[in-house]
Enzyme design. Structure first.
Site, PDB file in Angstrom:
ATOM      1  N   HIS A 183       0.907  -1.111  -0.023  1.00 24.56           N
ATOM      2  CA  HIS A 183      -0.055   0.007   0.027  1.00 24.56           C
ATOM      3  C   HIS A 183       0.986   1.283   0.150  1.00 24.56           C
ATOM      4  CE1 HIS A 183      -3.785  -2.059   1.425  1.00 24.56           C
ATOM      5  NE2 HIS A 183      -3.294  -2.556   0.507  1.00 24.56           N
ATOM      6  N   GLU A 211       0.833   3.909   1.791  1.00 29.26           N
ATOM      7  CA  GLU A 211       1.346   4.385   3.018  1.00 29.26           C
ATOM      8  C   GLU A 211       2.357   3.703   3.387  1.00 29.26           C
ATOM      9  OE1 GLU A 211      -1.620   3.523   2.035  1.00 29.26           O
ATOM     10  OE2 GLU A 211      -3.257   4.488   3.221  1.00 29.26           O
ATOM     11  N   CYS A 215      -6.296   1.965   5.338  1.00 31.67           N
ATOM     12  CA  CYS A 215      -6.812   0.759   5.834  1.00 31.67           C
ATOM     13  C   CYS A 215      -6.338   0.486   7.186  1.00 31.67           C
ATOM     14  CB  CYS A 215      -6.744  -0.323   4.674  1.00 31.67           C
ATOM     15  SG  CYS A 215      -4.781  -0.965   4.785  1.00 31.67           S
ATOM     16  N   CYS A 219      -2.424  -0.384   6.987  1.00 31.77           N
ATOM     17  CA  CYS A 219      -1.586   0.915   6.862  1.00 31.77           C
ATOM     18  C   CYS A 219      -1.812   1.976   8.240  1.00 31.77           C
ATOM     19  CB  CYS A 219      -1.996   1.832   5.931  1.00 31.77           C
ATOM     20  SG  CYS A 219      -1.616   0.924   4.311  1.00 31.77           S
TER      21      CYS A 219
HETATM   22  O1  LIG Z   1      -4.894   2.204   2.433  1.00 28.62           O
HETATM   23  C1  LIG Z   1      -4.635   1.715   1.483  1.00 28.62           C
HETATM   24  C2  LIG Z   1      -5.623   0.926   0.636  1.00 28.62           C
HETATM   25  C3  LIG Z   1      -5.664   0.215  -0.574  1.00 28.62           C
HETATM   26  N1  LIG Z   1      -4.388   0.602  -1.396  1.00 28.62           N
HETATM   27  C4  LIG Z   1      -4.072   0.214  -2.586  1.00 28.62           C
HETATM   28  C5  LIG Z   1      -4.135  -1.369  -2.588  1.00 28.62           C
HETATM   29  C6  LIG Z   1      -4.646  -1.807  -3.991  1.00 28.62           C
HETATM   30  O2  LIG Z   1      -3.508  -1.493  -5.095  1.00 28.62           O
HETATM   31  C7  LIG Z   1      -5.607  -0.724  -4.301  1.00 28.62           C
HETATM   32  C8  LIG Z   1      -7.038  -1.193  -3.978  1.00 28.62           C
HETATM   33  O3  LIG Z   1      -7.432  -1.971  -4.883  1.00 28.62           O
HETATM   34  P1  LIG Z   1      -9.134  -1.849  -5.341  1.00 28.62           P
HETATM   35  O4  LIG Z   1      -9.274  -2.228  -6.513  1.00 28.62           O
HETATM   36  O5  LIG Z   1      -9.589  -0.514  -5.160  1.00 28.62           O
HETATM   37  O6  LIG Z   1      -9.842  -2.896  -4.211  1.00 28.62           O
HETATM   38  O7  LIG Z   1      -5.451   0.411  -3.482  1.00 28.62           O
HETATM   39  C9  LIG Z   1      -3.551   1.670  -0.762  1.00 28.62           C
HETATM   40  O8  LIG Z   1      -2.400   1.967  -1.232  1.00 28.62           O
HETATM   41  N2  LIG Z   1      -3.774   2.150   0.467  1.00 28.62           N
HETATM   42 ZN   LIG Z   2      -3.333   0.085   3.538  1.00 25.43          ZN
END
Ligand SMILES: O=c1ccn([C@H]2C[C@H](O)[C@@H](COP(=O)(O)O)O2)c(=O)[nH]1
Ligand SMILES: [Zn+2]
Length: 189
Positions: free
Chosen positions: A85, A87, A111, A114
């Site tokens: 991710h 972060e 999330c 993170c």
């Molecule tokens: O906190 C976050 C949450 C998600 N991400 C990234 C991880 C994935 O590459 C996408 C999410 O994919 P979806 O197709 O929208 O489910 O976003 C992040 O970097 N940081």
């Molecule tokens: Zn995350």
């Protein structure tokens, strides 16, 4: 061009929050994720950028070979087990000794995984753009942890909907500057 009538100083420059969030969005453009491109920008108390990151495959895991799909019959064939991710990448990529008391600007509310990294790294403030996953348990858990750990978080509202980067601007002369528009309030930062 919008200028201060007394000093001549240019007025429509990016304020700090616009600048750091725009940086997070620019960094996100490096992402190979076909669905969600997320960028993060970590700023210290002197308003210096100390780290950036975007969502991508781990070092040594080719983004041409690892999967970018979402809905696969076997979870091992989707991106979710592999992608780092934004972060996390930003914290790992820091070019300072630590990110204690820093602010992280991020396109999407972090999330829960993170959130843990943000808390453990000493970051004290989260500025986010979208809270589109607010209903998800990951986001509820992230907010619960931020509240408990005393991490401030707030949603960024951009001054303008778009920040345009026009490479040709550097060659503009005075005559080719954008036409005069009504003057904005003076900015402090
Ligand atoms: O906190 C976050 C949450 C998600 N991400 C990234 C991880 C994935 O590459 C996408 C999410 O994919 P979806 O197709 O929208 O489910 O976003 C992040 O970097 N940081
Ligand atoms: Zn995350």
């Amino acid at each position: 061009m919008i200028s201060n009538p007394t000093s001549g100083k240019r007025e429509n420059y990016l304020n700090w929050n616009d600048f750091f969030m725009a940086t997070a969005f620019l960094v996100a453009k490096r992402s190979k994720d076909p669905v969600s491109q997320v960028g993060a920008c970590i700023v210290n108390q002197d308003k210096k950028i100390v780290a950036t990151g975007y969502n991508g495959m781990p070092l040594g895991c080719s983004d041409d070979e690892f999967p970018w799909g979402k809905k696969t019959s076997n979870k091992l064939d989707s991106k979710y087990f592999y992608v780092c991710h934004a972060e996390m990448n930003a914290v790992m990529n820091k070019n300072s000794a630590d990110v204690k008391n820093c602010t992280i600007y991020v396109g999407l509310f972090p999330c829960n995984e993170c959130a843990k990294i943000i808390i453990q790294s000493g970051i004290k403030e989260v500025v986010y753009m979208s809270d589109k996953h607010a209903h998800k348990k990951e986001t509820v858990a992230a907010k619960r942890m931020f509240d408990s750990a005393g991490i401030k978080y707030w949603q960024y509202i951009p001054t303008d909907e778009k920040v345009v980067i026009d490479f040709s601007e550097i060659n503009w002369n005075e005559q080719r500057q954008v036409p005069e528009t009504p003057q904005k309030m003076s900015q402090q930062d």
